[in-house]
Design a protein around this motif. Structure first.
Motif, short mmCIF file in Angstrom:
data_model
loop_
_atom_site.label_atom_id
_atom_site.label_comp_id
_atom_site.label_asym_id
_atom_site.label_seq_id
_atom_site.Cartn_x
_atom_site.Cartn_y
_atom_site.Cartn_z
N ARG A 14 2.81 -4.96 10.77
CA ARG A 14 4.09 -5.21 11.46
C ARG A 14 5.07 -4.07 11.22
O ARG A 14 5.73 -3.61 12.16
N ILE A 15 5.16 -3.59 10.00
CA ILE A 15 6.06 -2.48 9.68
C ILE A 15 5.64 -1.22 10.42
O ILE A 15 6.47 -0.50 10.98
N LYS A 16 4.35 -0.95 10.47
CA LYS A 16 3.85 0.23 11.19
C LYS A 16 4.18 0.12 12.68
O LYS A 16 4.56 1.11 13.31
N ALA A 17 4.04 -1.06 13.25
CA ALA A 17 4.36 -1.26 14.67
C ALA A 17 5.85 -1.07 14.91
O ALA A 17 6.25 -0.45 15.91
N GLN A 18 6.69 -1.57 14.00
CA GLN A 18 8.14 -1.37 14.13
C GLN A 18 8.48 0.12 14.06
O GLN A 18 9.25 0.63 14.87
N ASP A 19 7.90 0.83 13.10
CA ASP A 19 8.15 2.27 12.96
C ASP A 19 7.74 3.02 14.21
O ASP A 19 8.45 3.90 14.69
N ALA A 20 6.58 2.68 14.76
CA ALA A 20 6.10 3.34 15.97
C ALA A 20 7.03 3.07 17.16
O ALA A 20 7.32 3.97 17.96
N ASP A 101 13.11 -6.52 13.66
CA ASP A 101 12.71 -6.95 15.00
C ASP A 101 13.92 -7.09 15.92
O ASP A 101 13.89 -6.69 17.08
N VAL A 102 14.99 -7.68 15.41
CA VAL A 102 16.21 -7.88 16.20
C VAL A 102 16.82 -6.53 16.58
O VAL A 102 17.17 -6.30 17.75
N LEU A 103 16.94 -5.64 15.62
CA LEU A 103 17.50 -4.32 15.90
C LEU A 103 16.65 -3.56 16.90
O LEU A 103 17.16 -2.96 17.85
N LEU A 104 15.36 -3.60 16.72
CA LEU A 104 14.44 -2.93 17.64
C LEU A 104 14.59 -3.48 19.05
O LEU A 104 14.71 -2.73 20.02
N ARG A 105 14.62 -4.79 19.18
CA ARG A 105 14.76 -5.40 20.51
C ARG A 105 16.08 -5.00 21.16
O ARG A 105 16.14 -4.70 22.35
N ALA A 106 17.15 -5.00 20.39
CA ALA A 106 18.47 -4.61 20.93
C ALA A 106 18.44 -3.17 21.43
O ALA A 106 18.96 -2.87 22.51
#
Length: 118
Positions: A14-20, A101-106
């Motif tokens: 999950r962390i790797k996907a967020q970073d990518a 996740d919230v920050l990424l989506r925003a």
């Protein structure tokens, strides 16, 4: 095999996907101007996420604003985005991975990369 190792591997993935996803956002051109916090729905909850220096600062508790100002005002240009993200995470409720996740989506919504809930 389920258990602690499987859970840890899921968190790492999950962390790797967020970073990518953040890296992809950083490669996108930014021709837009934000006019306030971005509203998103993530994991069935609604959030209002500050993404600009002005909005992040306003959302912070008074006792953190001086540290925010010092850090932003002393940052080289290449660090500005990372610092805004760091401080935006301070005002988003939830556990660490969910806040990301919230920050990424925003940021995705602000960049016009879709408006569907995560």
């Amino acid at each position: 095999m389920d258990g602690p190792d499987a859970e840890e591997e899921a968190v790492v993935a999950r962390i790797k996907a967020q970073d990518a996803a953040f890296a992809e956002l950083d490669r996108q051109p930014r021709p837009y101007t934000l006019r306030g916090p971005v509203r998103v729905e993530v994991h069935g909850e609604r959030f209002e996420v500050p993404l600009t220096v002005r909005d992040v600062r306003a959302a912070l508790p008074e006792n953190l604003r001086t540290a925010f100002d010092d850090e932003i005002n002393g940052a080289p240009p290449a660090m500005a985005g990372r610092l805004i993200r760091k401080w935006a995470l301070e005002v988003i409720p939830g556990d660490a991975l969910d806040r990301v996740d919230v920050l990424l989506r925003a940021e995705q919504v602000a960049a016009g990369l879709g408006t569907a809930a995560a």
